[in-house]
Design an enzyme around this catalytic site. Structure first.
Site, mmCIF file in Angstrom:
data_model
loop_
_atom_site.group_PDB
_atom_site.id
_atom_site.type_symbol
_atom_site.label_atom_id
_atom_site.label_comp_id
_atom_site.label_asym_id
_atom_site.label_seq_id
_atom_site.Cartn_x
_atom_site.Cartn_y
_atom_site.Cartn_z
ATOM 1 N N LYS A 207 0.827 -1.207 0.000
ATOM 2 C CA LYS A 207 0.000 0.000 0.000
ATOM 3 C C LYS A 207 0.865 1.262 0.000
ATOM 4 C CE LYS A 207 -3.730 2.097 2.724
ATOM 5 N NZ LYS A 207 -4.593 1.916 3.899
ATOM 6 N N GLU A 213 10.357 -5.387 3.954
ATOM 7 C CA GLU A 213 10.483 -6.743 3.418
ATOM 8 C C GLU A 213 10.082 -6.803 1.951
ATOM 9 O OE1 GLU A 213 9.172 -7.220 7.808
ATOM 10 O OE2 GLU A 213 8.768 -5.883 6.111
ATOM 11 N N GLY A 271 -4.772 -3.043 5.527
ATOM 12 C CA GLY A 271 -4.102 -4.171 4.885
ATOM 13 C C GLY A 271 -4.774 -5.506 5.131
ATOM 14 N N ARG A 272 -5.149 -5.784 6.370
ATOM 15 C CA ARG A 272 -5.733 -7.090 6.694
ATOM 16 C C ARG A 272 -7.182 -7.205 6.234
ATOM 17 N NH1 ARG A 272 -4.611 -3.930 10.771
ATOM 18 N NH2 ARG A 272 -6.148 -3.298 12.339
ATOM 19 N N GLU A 357 -4.237 -8.410 15.284
ATOM 20 C CA GLU A 357 -3.728 -7.117 14.851
ATOM 21 C C GLU A 357 -4.802 -6.040 15.008
ATOM 22 O OE1 GLU A 357 -0.534 -6.584 11.697
ATOM 23 O OE2 GLU A 357 -2.305 -5.886 10.619
ATOM 24 N N HIS A 388 -4.873 -35.430 16.288
ATOM 25 C CA HIS A 388 -3.753 -36.291 16.651
ATOM 26 C C HIS A 388 -2.604 -35.479 17.250
ATOM 27 C CE1 HIS A 388 -5.445 -39.951 14.792
ATOM 28 N NE2 HIS A 388 -6.056 -39.074 14.011
ATOM 29 N N LYS A 503 8.847 -1.675 13.076
ATOM 30 C CA LYS A 503 9.461 -1.305 11.799
ATOM 31 C C LYS A 503 10.497 -0.199 11.994
ATOM 32 C CE LYS A 503 5.393 -2.378 8.922
ATOM 33 N NZ LYS A 503 4.369 -1.784 8.044
#
Length: 538
Positions: A207, A213, A271-272, A357, A388, A503
């Site tokens: 964005k 990253e 973003g999410r 978040e 399991h 960040k």
């Protein structure tokens, strides 16, 4: 939105008293008392999704008090505020418009401007490029067909599309998908060793177009790509292979991306919550635009239900209230998400980000420190794998862990009906065993180690089929559930300043380590030792 401390409401106080009444009542007894319990505590939505919340530690009085809590904290007003574009993301001075991206009535307003025209323009652009690449009309710089799509992004720019494309892989076309998110070079190398650059499209999804990253990975991919070919033609090469999804058009152009290959994203889209936007370009490329549009339509259908349904029939609101009930009154600090469909492998991880978040906050909307619980810890795995491993703790452990069990009733593989029968039998059996256990009267010491006491709560979410439309509904349901939790808990769900701080510190460390400034700075002894260890071996 109103800034109301939930613990000061009359409903909260009644719930604190009510738990003393109900804490010794067993789920088995609740079913015995109410012969119509399933009918009273379930909602069949459009004959596409069945929400069964009958296996919970609640009764009609519980629901009454919880619904009153929603009323006292003005949830309906908050819903209107979000859908009408008011600036409910106060700390960033923004509206919250992810619901506008799938609004089917072409009537989305922001500051008296109908933004649907802009949204529709973006959707048409996604449609056109998807059709061209999937059909083979879009060729490489040397006239080869595209076979690989690489999405370069992190957080919401990767996890939502990854979850959706994996969930809907039965609808997938011939294109190979890759997601490059981690700054760890191992992931980068793993991808470039599998692809031919001439047959690949790279989507840089950021964005801001300055996510560390993402941009580091994008620059490395660009350098690797151009090394393969004559760099004198790099602009033409990039225009056929590199795309960007961003709100920072200038930085994308500066990177070398053709303006026509840039897909904008509204600044009001978190973003999410962004898979419905241009971030979903890779979804459209994977399953085709028609199926991407069905995903949007499913979400819109849940939006419609969320906006218009009364509180006592409103699925996201009821589920949000039940989560608050366990988190704040029963002391349950976690929730498990358990999809009984291997294609939904990434759903728990996606919901982990969406919830934690959004609502992992300790300051309320009044700017005061919170003295109650906000976000639960979200975790999980697909069934039957989880049976399991961690199910032992669910059944016989000492912690109360509410669970969401998710399954699809239909089977996509005619030749493997027995597999699906076993899968769904496990799905139902686990919720039944958690609720009712196996304890019988007059247990003796001999079989005490075999005993499962039951009384463990769960929701069952049964999809008619795992298709784009129903998945859109399901994702939107969780979005709204999390929003309502934030409203009631008096926090801002649409910022993530905790992420931003990390960040900033990272960028400072990179500079200090590169320039050896860390030697002159007073780092704590632990951080200093970690830097020294890194420098010793690099």
């Amino acid at each position: 939105m109103k800034n109301i401390n939930p613990t000061k409401t009359l409903s909260w106080k009644k719930l604190k008293n009510h738990i003393q009444e109900i804490k010794n009542i067993n789920i088995y007894d609740l079913f015995k008392i109410d012969k119509n319990r399933f009918e009273n505590f379930s909602i069949n939505f459009e004959n596409e999704i069945l929400f069964d919340y009958s296996k919970n530690l609640i009764n009609k009085k519980t629901i009454k008090y919880l619904l009153n809590l929603a009323k006292e904290t003005k949830c309906i007003d908050a819903i209107y505020s979000m859908f009408y574009g008011e600036k409910i993301n106060i700390t960033e001075n923004r509206s919250v418009l992810h619901t506008a991206l799938r609004n089917n009535n072409m009537n989305c307003f922001l500051k008296d401007n109908n933004i649907y025209l802009k949204i529709n323009k973006i959707l048409n652009k996604i449609k056109n490029i998807s059709n061209n690449i999937i059909s083979g009309k879009w060729k490489s710089f040397n006239n080869k067909k595209i076979k690989n799509i690489i999405n370069i992004g992190i957080g919401g720019s990767y996890l939502g599309p990854l979850m959706v494309t994996k969930s809907l892989q039965n609808y997938k076309n011939h294109l190979n998908l890759f997601f490059l998110s981690n700054i760890d070079a191992n992931q980068l190398i793993s991808i470039i060793n599998k692809i031919n650059p001439e047959e690949s499209i790279f989507i840089i999804a950021s964005k801001t177009f300055n996510t560390l990253e993402t941009i580091t990975n994008a620059l490395s991919i660009k350098q690797w790509f151009l090394k393969k070919y004559d760099t004198n033609f790099h602009k033409d090469i990039l225009s056929q292979h590199f795309f960007a999804v961003t709100n920072n058009i200038n930085s994308a152009i500066k990177f070398g991306i053709n303006k026509n290959n840039i897909f904008s994203i509204l600044p009001e889209i978190g973003g999410r919550f962004s898979l419905w936007s241009s971030i979903g370009l890779i979804i459209s490329l994977s399953i085709g635009f028609n199926n991407f549009n069905k995903l949007l339509l499913g979400a819109y259908k849940m939006d419609d239900h969320f906006f218009y349904s009364p509180l006592n029939k409103n699925i996201p609101i009821i589920m949000a209230l039940i989560s608050i009930w366990y988190n704040n009154f029963w002391g349950a600090e976690t929730e498990a998400i358990i999809p009984y469909n291997d294609n939904m492998y990434f759903l728990p991880m996606y919901l982990q980000q969406l919830n934690m978040e959004s609502n992992g906050k300790y300051i309320d909307r009044n700017g005061e420190k919170i003295h109650y619980q906000t976000s639960q810890i979200i975790w999980g795995d697909v069934g039957t794998n989880g049976q399991h491993s961690f199910f032992q703790m669910l059944h016989q452990g000492t912690k109360l862990i509410p669970c969401d069990f998710i399954a699809s009733a239909s089977n996509n593989y005619i030749d493997y009906k027995n597999h699906h029968l076993q899968l769904i039998s496990n799905f139902i059996a686990q919720t039944k065993t958690l609720a009712f256990g196996n304890l019988q009267k007059n247990n003796n010491e001999k079989n005490i180690y075999y005993s499962c006491i039951g009384n463990k709560p769960s929701n069952s979410i049964f999809l008619k089929n795992l298709n784009p439309y129903n998945l859109g509904m399901l994702i939107a349901y969780y979005e709204h559930k999390i929003f309502i939790q934030g409203v009631i808990l008096n926090i801002f769900s649409f910022d993530q300043w905790g992420v931003e701080l990390g960040k900033k510190i990272t960028n400072s460390l990179i500079k200090d380590i590169k320039e050896d400034n860390y030697k002159n700075k007073k780092y704590d002894s632990s951080s200093q030792a970690l830097i020294n260890f890194y420098k010793k071996y690099n």
